[in-house]
Write a protein that holds these residues in place. Structure first.
Motif, mmCIF file in Angstrom:
data_model
loop_
_atom_site.group_PDB
_atom_site.id
_atom_site.type_symbol
_atom_site.label_atom_id
_atom_site.label_comp_id
_atom_site.label_asym_id
_atom_site.label_seq_id
_atom_site.Cartn_x
_atom_site.Cartn_y
_atom_site.Cartn_z
ATOM 1 N N UNK A 342 0.825 -1.214 0.000
ATOM 2 C CA UNK A 342 0.000 0.000 0.000
ATOM 3 C C UNK A 342 0.862 1.268 0.000
ATOM 4 N N UNK A 343 2.188 1.096 -0.006
ATOM 5 C CA UNK A 343 3.092 2.245 0.095
ATOM 6 C C UNK A 343 4.061 2.207 -1.083
ATOM 7 N N UNK A 344 3.986 3.194 -1.961
ATOM 8 C CA UNK A 344 4.921 3.282 -3.077
ATOM 9 C C UNK A 344 6.169 4.050 -2.669
ATOM 10 N N UNK A 345 7.324 3.620 -3.202
ATOM 11 C CA UNK A 345 8.592 4.256 -2.832
ATOM 12 C C UNK A 345 9.357 4.630 -4.088
ATOM 13 N N UNK A 346 9.798 5.876 -4.159
ATOM 14 C CA UNK A 346 10.638 6.350 -5.252
ATOM 15 C C UNK A 346 11.980 6.753 -4.656
ATOM 16 N N UNK A 347 13.048 6.139 -5.170
ATOM 17 C CA UNK A 347 14.375 6.307 -4.579
ATOM 18 C C UNK A 347 15.156 7.438 -5.243
ATOM 19 N N UNK A 348 16.133 7.910 -4.519
ATOM 20 C CA UNK A 348 16.999 8.978 -5.026
ATOM 21 C C UNK A 348 17.726 8.551 -6.302
ATOM 22 N N UNK A 349 18.210 7.297 -6.340
ATOM 23 C CA UNK A 349 18.988 6.817 -7.479
ATOM 24 C C UNK A 349 18.187 5.883 -8.378
ATOM 25 N N UNK A 350 16.887 6.049 -8.415
ATOM 26 C CA UNK A 350 15.958 5.377 -9.332
ATOM 27 C C UNK A 350 15.779 3.904 -8.971
ATOM 28 N N UNK A 351 16.909 3.140 -8.919
ATOM 29 C CA UNK A 351 16.859 1.708 -8.601
ATOM 30 C C UNK A 351 15.954 0.926 -9.536
ATOM 31 N N UNK A 352 15.948 1.308 -10.809
ATOM 32 C CA UNK A 352 15.256 0.484 -11.794
ATOM 33 C C UNK A 352 16.040 -0.808 -11.987
ATOM 34 N N UNK A 353 15.362 -1.852 -12.445
ATOM 35 C CA UNK A 353 16.014 -3.137 -12.662
ATOM 36 C C UNK A 353 16.661 -3.136 -14.038
ATOM 37 N N UNK A 354 17.997 -3.097 -14.116
ATOM 38 C CA UNK A 354 18.669 -2.866 -15.406
ATOM 39 C C UNK A 354 18.508 -3.998 -16.404
ATOM 40 N N UNK A 355 18.178 -5.208 -15.939
ATOM 41 C CA UNK A 355 18.075 -6.355 -16.841
ATOM 42 C C UNK A 355 16.684 -6.485 -17.436
ATOM 43 N N UNK A 356 15.787 -5.575 -17.097
ATOM 44 C CA UNK A 356 14.416 -5.627 -17.616
ATOM 45 C C UNK A 356 14.086 -4.329 -18.332
ATOM 46 N N UNK A 357 13.319 -4.448 -19.407
ATOM 47 C CA UNK A 357 12.922 -3.247 -20.144
ATOM 48 C C UNK A 357 11.960 -2.428 -19.289
ATOM 49 N N UNK A 358 11.643 -1.237 -19.760
ATOM 50 C CA UNK A 358 10.802 -0.331 -18.978
ATOM 51 C C UNK A 358 9.436 -0.947 -18.691
ATOM 52 N N UNK A 359 8.839 -1.574 -19.694
ATOM 53 C CA UNK A 359 7.533 -2.209 -19.495
ATOM 54 C C UNK A 359 7.625 -3.293 -18.432
ATOM 55 N N UNK A 360 8.659 -4.116 -18.489
ATOM 56 C CA UNK A 360 8.827 -5.191 -17.503
ATOM 57 C C UNK A 360 9.097 -4.646 -16.111
ATOM 58 N N UNK A 361 9.825 -3.520 -16.019
ATOM 59 C CA UNK A 361 10.050 -2.902 -14.718
ATOM 60 C C UNK A 361 8.730 -2.578 -14.037
ATOM 61 N N UNK A 362 7.771 -2.102 -14.816
ATOM 62 C CA UNK A 362 6.497 -1.662 -14.246
ATOM 63 C C UNK A 362 5.564 -2.831 -13.968
ATOM 64 N N UNK A 363 5.606 -3.858 -14.805
ATOM 65 C CA UNK A 363 4.674 -4.988 -14.637
ATOM 66 C C UNK A 363 5.197 -6.054 -13.682
ATOM 67 N N UNK A 364 6.478 -6.001 -13.326
ATOM 68 C CA UNK A 364 7.076 -7.073 -12.529
ATOM 69 C C UNK A 364 6.323 -7.319 -11.218
ATOM 70 N N UNK A 365 6.147 -6.279 -10.418
ATOM 71 C CA UNK A 365 5.516 -6.456 -9.109
ATOM 72 C C UNK A 365 4.038 -6.843 -9.218
ATOM 73 N N UNK A 366 3.227 -6.164 -10.049
ATOM 74 C CA UNK A 366 1.830 -6.601 -10.173
ATOM 75 C C UNK A 366 1.699 -8.066 -10.586
ATOM 76 N N UNK A 367 2.532 -8.511 -11.530
ATOM 77 C CA UNK A 367 2.460 -9.906 -11.957
ATOM 78 C C UNK A 367 2.897 -10.840 -10.825
ATOM 79 N N UNK A 368 3.896 -10.430 -10.064
ATOM 80 C CA UNK A 368 4.336 -11.238 -8.919
ATOM 81 C C UNK A 368 3.199 -11.401 -7.915
ATOM 82 N N UNK A 369 2.390 -10.349 -7.762
ATOM 83 C CA UNK A 369 1.295 -10.379 -6.786
ATOM 84 C C UNK A 369 -0.010 -10.904 -7.380
#
Length: 513
Positions: A342-369
């Motif tokens: 229920x709590x979204x977090x945006x980090x100072x250094x982005x912390x995007x997952x470099x091995x996944x494309x932008x679409x996969x970065x966004x869908x990763x957690x919803x699909x996991x859940x």
């Protein structure tokens, strides 16, 4: 004595050599693959924080890296003398050699994997935890893929080593390349010609499989991938699809509704240094609160305790009237992970997952859940359109600017449909010209009624967007006031000095000539 070239070339049509090649390939491939899997388990155990898991792994690695392979091969082959039950397997030279190679290679590969695992940035794990992903999910989806890419060049080199080490298995009469060669030159005494042919066979095996593994390395190298910007037609089609998605309205809190967030007497220390000294804070639904203060005042530590990235030593975090985190809680427990969603977090250094494309970065957690792939992708496209990056959905993080990466990070956090958003210095890692785009996205969220806590050094932005401004110093909240009170009232004088604002009625400051 001249080199017998005709005999040398005749050895490449000899069936026994090609059968031995197959044996070498089978032995080396199995030893490498099984050793790689066991090595990863050993590396993970050695990195464990639990001593009874870490110590045996460290002893195993030390011991089997110390024993010469030749000694181990002979010992394993003769092991049935001590344990007759193993005779059905270990009396076969192939299986004895394979066992000895695997035992040795697991120890060496454990150190290779350990290097890869510790090279994965800590922020990657924190980003996964902030998305409510469990320990196994973190390893499977985030850590292992990155660690494997880091370790792959060394693992490829280790395969070449394994191919050459198979020659030592000749000591127990396994019919591999060197054994075949020894039998031949024992009959005809053409040692140089025979060993030269054996060397060529090894070179061919190493070259072929080394090339195949290097192709795999190139395939996984994200820096070699061409940026894929969606064309105008694709963007228009996706925009049309996202407009059909119903807008998600944030429910207005009813009368008597509990606060969205309560921090009660929060204490936090790192060793002997106490960074939070009894923080009490209440955040109503829909409020935007900016947290400012000098470096080291505890701002970042405060919001990291809100979503369980840092343990608290005393106090309680309450989420929508329900106890969320208490001192001493296991931050990886299902209860905490459910609350973190229920709590979204945006980090100072982005912390995007470099091995996944932008679409996969966004869908990763919803699909996991448990969200379906189609629904999570539709939502991801809508969020990318919201932050102005729909055309970049198929790119990778390193192919975007810093400001674009931060906007993707915001979209990734929003994909979990959080009730509260936390921002930790969202613009401090950006060039000045990129700051505006990120701040505009945050302002849009504020207008939509998102509850937000923002740690920032953008003072004008903090005063313009916030319902309340929290000023922290030396681990305490020194002031909790509205922007207007900070500008006008006497209590805000210390904050105005920190912000570089002029006191009410004070003449504008001028530089000395």
């Amino acid at each position: 004595m001249q080199f017998d070239w005709s005999y040398f070339f005749s050895l490449f049509s000899l069936p026994s050599f090609w059968h031995a090649c197959v044996t070498v390939v089978q032995l080396s491939a199995l030893a490498w693959f099984i050793g790689m899997l066991l090595g990863f388990l050993l590396a993970s155990a050695k990195l464990s924080t639990t001593p009874w898991v870490r110590a045996p792994a460290a002893v195993y690695i030390w011991f089997f890296r110390s024993i010469p392979l030749l000694v181990l091969v002979v010992f394993v082959y003769n092991l049935p003398q001590l344990f007759p039950v193993t005779g059905a397997v270990l009396s076969n030279p192939f299986y004895s050699g394979l066992f000895a190679l695997v035992v040795t290679e697991a120890a060496y590969m454990a150190e290779i994997h350990r290097g890869g695992l510790i090279s994965v940035a800590k922020g990657q794990k924190e980003a996964g935890r902030a998305l409510g992903i469990g320990l196994l999910g973190l390893q499977r989806l985030i850590v292992i893929p990155q660690a494997f890419r880091i370790s792959l060049p060394t693992l490829i080199n280790e395969y070449i080593t394994v191919v050459k080490l198979t020659s030592l298995i000749s000591v127990i009469s396994l019919t591999e390349l060197l054994t075949v060669g020894q039998r031949l030159y024992a009959q005809n005494f053409l040692v140089m010609e025979t060993l030269a042919a054996v060397a060529v066979y090894y070179v061919l095996i190493v070259s072929l499989f080394g090339w195949l593994l290097q192709r795999l390395e190139q395939h996984l190298d994200l820096n070699l991938r061409t940026p894929q910007t969606l064309d105008a037609a694709s963007v228009a089609r996706l925009k049309a699809d996202t407009r059909q998605q119903p807008a998600q309205l944030r429910p207005e809190p009813g009368p008597g509704s509990p606060p969205a967030l309560q921090l009660q007497n929060i204490h936090k220390r790192y060793g002997d240094h106490q960074v939070l000294k009894g923080i009490d804070l209440q955040v109503a639904s829909g409020q935007v609160i900016s947290i400012i203060g000098p470096s080291g005042s505890g701002k970042t530590s405060l919001i990291r305790t809100v979503n369980g990235l840092e343990r608290i030593d005393q106090g309680e975090v309450v989420l929508f009237g329900n106890s969320f985190i208490n001192a001493g809680d296991n931050l990886n427990s299902p209860q905490v992970r459910d609350g973190v969603r229920h709590i979204g977090m945006v980090f100072q250094n982005f912390n995007l997952f470099p091995h996944r494309c932008i679409l996969d970065n966004i869908t990763l957690a919803p699909r996991y859940h448990g969200v379906s792939q189609s629904l999570s992708e539709q939502q991801a496209y809508a969020l990318l359109d919201k932050v102005g990056l729909l055309a970049h959905a198929r790119k990778y993080p390193h192919q975007l600017s810093g400001g674009q990466q931060q906007r993707v990070a915001i979209a990734r956090a929003l994909a979990m449909e959080p009730a509260i958003m936390l921002f930790d210095e969202p613009t401090s890692a950006l060039d000045p010209e990129l700051v505006g785009d990120v701040l505009n996205v945050i302002q849009d969220l504020a207008r939509e009624g998102m509850t937000m806590l923002i740690v920032t050094h953008e003072m004008d932005f903090a005063l313009s967007i916030s319902d309340r401004v929290i000023f922290m110093e030396d681990g305490h909240i020194q002031l909790d006031a509205s922007p207007n009170a900070i500008r006008q009232e006497a209590a805000g004088e210390r904050v105005r000095r920190f912000m570089g604002l002029e006191a009410p009625g004070e003449a504008p400051r001028t530089r000395a000539g």
